[in-house]
Design a protein around this motif. Sequence first.
Motif, mmCIF file in Angstrom:
data_model
loop_
_atom_site.group_PDB
_atom_site.id
_atom_site.type_symbol
_atom_site.label_atom_id
_atom_site.label_comp_id
_atom_site.label_asym_id
_atom_site.label_seq_id
_atom_site.Cartn_x
_atom_site.Cartn_y
_atom_site.Cartn_z
ATOM 1 N N LEU A 111 3.214 -2.669 -3.759
ATOM 2 C CA LEU A 111 4.155 -1.767 -3.076
ATOM 3 C C LEU A 111 3.659 -1.452 -1.663
ATOM 4 C CD1 LEU A 111 6.766 -0.135 -3.202
ATOM 5 C CD2 LEU A 111 5.515 1.746 -4.264
ATOM 6 N N TYR A 112 2.337 -1.410 -1.508
ATOM 7 C CA TYR A 112 1.769 -1.153 -0.177
ATOM 8 C C TYR A 112 2.180 -2.249 0.809
ATOM 9 C CZ TYR A 112 -1.674 -0.273 3.504
ATOM 10 O OH TYR A 112 -2.273 -0.021 4.711
ATOM 11 N N GLN A 113 2.146 -3.505 0.351
ATOM 12 C CA GLN A 113 2.512 -4.617 1.238
ATOM 13 C C GLN A 113 3.995 -4.540 1.615
ATOM 14 O OE1 GLN A 113 0.591 -6.912 2.725
ATOM 15 N NE2 GLN A 113 -1.269 -6.091 1.794
ATOM 16 N N VAL A 114 4.850 -4.275 0.633
ATOM 17 C CA VAL A 114 6.298 -4.188 0.905
ATOM 18 C C VAL A 114 6.579 -3.032 1.865
ATOM 19 C CG1 VAL A 114 8.561 -3.722 -0.127
ATOM 20 C CG2 VAL A 114 6.931 -5.209 -1.320
ATOM 21 N N ALA A 115 5.986 -1.870 1.581
ATOM 22 C CA ALA A 115 6.247 -0.685 2.401
ATOM 23 C C ALA A 115 5.687 -0.866 3.814
ATOM 24 C CB ALA A 115 5.636 0.550 1.743
ATOM 25 N N SER A 116 4.537 -1.503 3.934
ATOM 26 C CA SER A 116 3.960 -1.749 5.270
ATOM 27 C C SER A 116 4.902 -2.611 6.097
ATOM 28 C CB SER A 116 2.607 -2.463 5.154
ATOM 29 O OG SER A 116 1.684 -1.662 4.496
ATOM 30 N N PHE A 117 5.464 -3.641 5.446
ATOM 31 C CA PHE A 117 6.403 -4.513 6.151
ATOM 32 C C PHE A 117 7.621 -3.717 6.617
ATOM 33 C CE2 PHE A 117 10.259 -7.077 6.090
ATOM 34 C CZ PHE A 117 9.943 -8.009 7.065
ATOM 35 N N CYS A 118 8.201 -2.937 5.705
ATOM 36 C CA CYS A 118 9.405 -2.173 6.069
ATOM 37 C C CYS A 118 9.113 -1.238 7.242
ATOM 38 C CB CYS A 118 9.900 -1.348 4.879
ATOM 39 S SG CYS A 118 10.547 -2.328 3.525
ATOM 40 N N MET A 119 7.943 -0.605 7.236
ATOM 41 C CA MET A 119 7.618 0.385 8.270
ATOM 42 C C MET A 119 7.029 -0.255 9.527
ATOM 43 S SD MET A 119 8.803 3.033 6.971
ATOM 44 C CE MET A 119 8.388 4.120 8.320
ATOM 45 N N MET A 120 6.877 -1.594 9.515
ATOM 46 C CA MET A 120 6.287 -2.324 10.647
ATOM 47 C C MET A 120 4.890 -1.781 10.961
ATOM 48 S SD MET A 120 9.460 -2.950 13.242
ATOM 49 C CE MET A 120 11.021 -3.614 12.699
ATOM 50 N N ARG A 121 4.125 -1.531 9.916
ATOM 51 C CA ARG A 121 2.745 -1.079 10.087
ATOM 52 C C ARG A 121 1.839 -2.132 9.475
ATOM 53 N NH1 ARG A 121 4.051 4.890 7.957
ATOM 54 N NH2 ARG A 121 5.189 5.576 9.783
#
Lengths: 357, 102
Positions: A111-121
């Motif tokens: 989930l960290y990888q998916v969320a990082s992508f969405c947030m462009m972080r």
Amino acid sequence: MGKRDYSMHGTDAARAVEAGLAAAEWYHTDVPRKEMKALMTRADQPALRDTALLFAAMIGFAAAGIALWPSWASAPFWLAYGVLYGSAMDSRWHECGHGTAFKTRWMNDALYQVASFCMMRNPTTWRWSHARHHTDTIIVGRDPEIAIMRPPEVLKLALAFIGLRDVAQAIPRMLLNASGRLHPDEATWIPEQEQPKAIRAARVWVRIYAATIALALWTGSFLPLMLVGLPRIYGAWHHVLTGFLQHGGLADNVIDHRLNSRTVYMNPVSRFIYWNMNYHVEHHMFPMVPYHALPALHEKIKHDLPAPNRSMPDAWREMWPALRRQMQNEEYFLERALPPTAKPYRLALHGAPVPAE
Amino acid sequence: MPWIDACAADDIDEEDVIRFDHDGRSFALYRSPDDSFHCTDGICSHEHAYLAEGLVMGYEIECPKHNGVFDYRTGAAKRAPACDDLRTYPVKIEAGRVLVEL
């Protein structure tokens, strides 16, 4: 103190180290070990439920948006999808970065990888910058995640609500990283052995965005960008609305989270999107406590904390006038009163004389 | 190297950790789910934080400050921001006491 220098290599960074504010020992409310252990205990179930709900809602809203596209009737569905993509993913990035969302590590990491992508972080860069944010919370020149710098600038604050500042910084940084280089500031907080990971992630992301743009061009439609990328702009407002309250208008260069962080009671929808980060003093004091246990932690230690704001409007009514005053005088900040049951602020650590025992 | 009497075995709950200071240094003493005892440096190798304030999960200790994770049996760093391993120390139990070779 003169005009603040927020760069990681500036005069304030050196001053913070000299003053003992860097990697200092922070105030903690006493909680018996057994109780703290129970609060820190990890579980998969709450985050599995919330993640299933989040992705089901995103798929549902996106499907409705696509079905009604390009009619204006699709707009409410895009707004809802956007908030989940551009704001709920902020709190998922945050909680999974701490490793506290799930008990099972691969679930946190996925989930960290998916969320990082969405947030462009960048998942590596931001893991390390957030570690620094916890070590040196709102220490000028040390904390790379200070959302409202003094003196506050209205235009910058306003642009944050549509994600433009973040995206304008994230895209050049992604391209820089994809070219195999790091920004000099990033190199101060990412250990050398971790740096290749930041570059690998940036290269994967560039491919995903290139494919999305190619699909949009090929179909002659904005639709692929409405699903990937643009929600970071049109859905950012909620995480800014809640995120500014975390530390806005409060003290900087102190080592007591009760002075520089704010707990705000919020409605259940915002708490779902924000994953309970409205309990922000509690989170900073005890970052190992998972989001689902923060309400219980709050009940346990609230006798030692400033009274929480009663709602988001209440918190904004407190913060906004303070920001206005900081525009004129950047030394101004709100010092929030402690209840009589609380241990006093440790004045000796914040530049004031030690009161006589 | 001398064996130091650190504490009573019963002072440490199963799957938990306590802090032990000796000669100006800080150590972390662990009791695993299978009732074995272990000792590592007491301060996280990433930044200054006492590991005894962290969470033991199985055979791992999570740092209370940044959630770095170590295998306390070997000292191996398992999760960022922990990158450098912890030093470990031999432990034995004698007459209900935990002895650490320092």
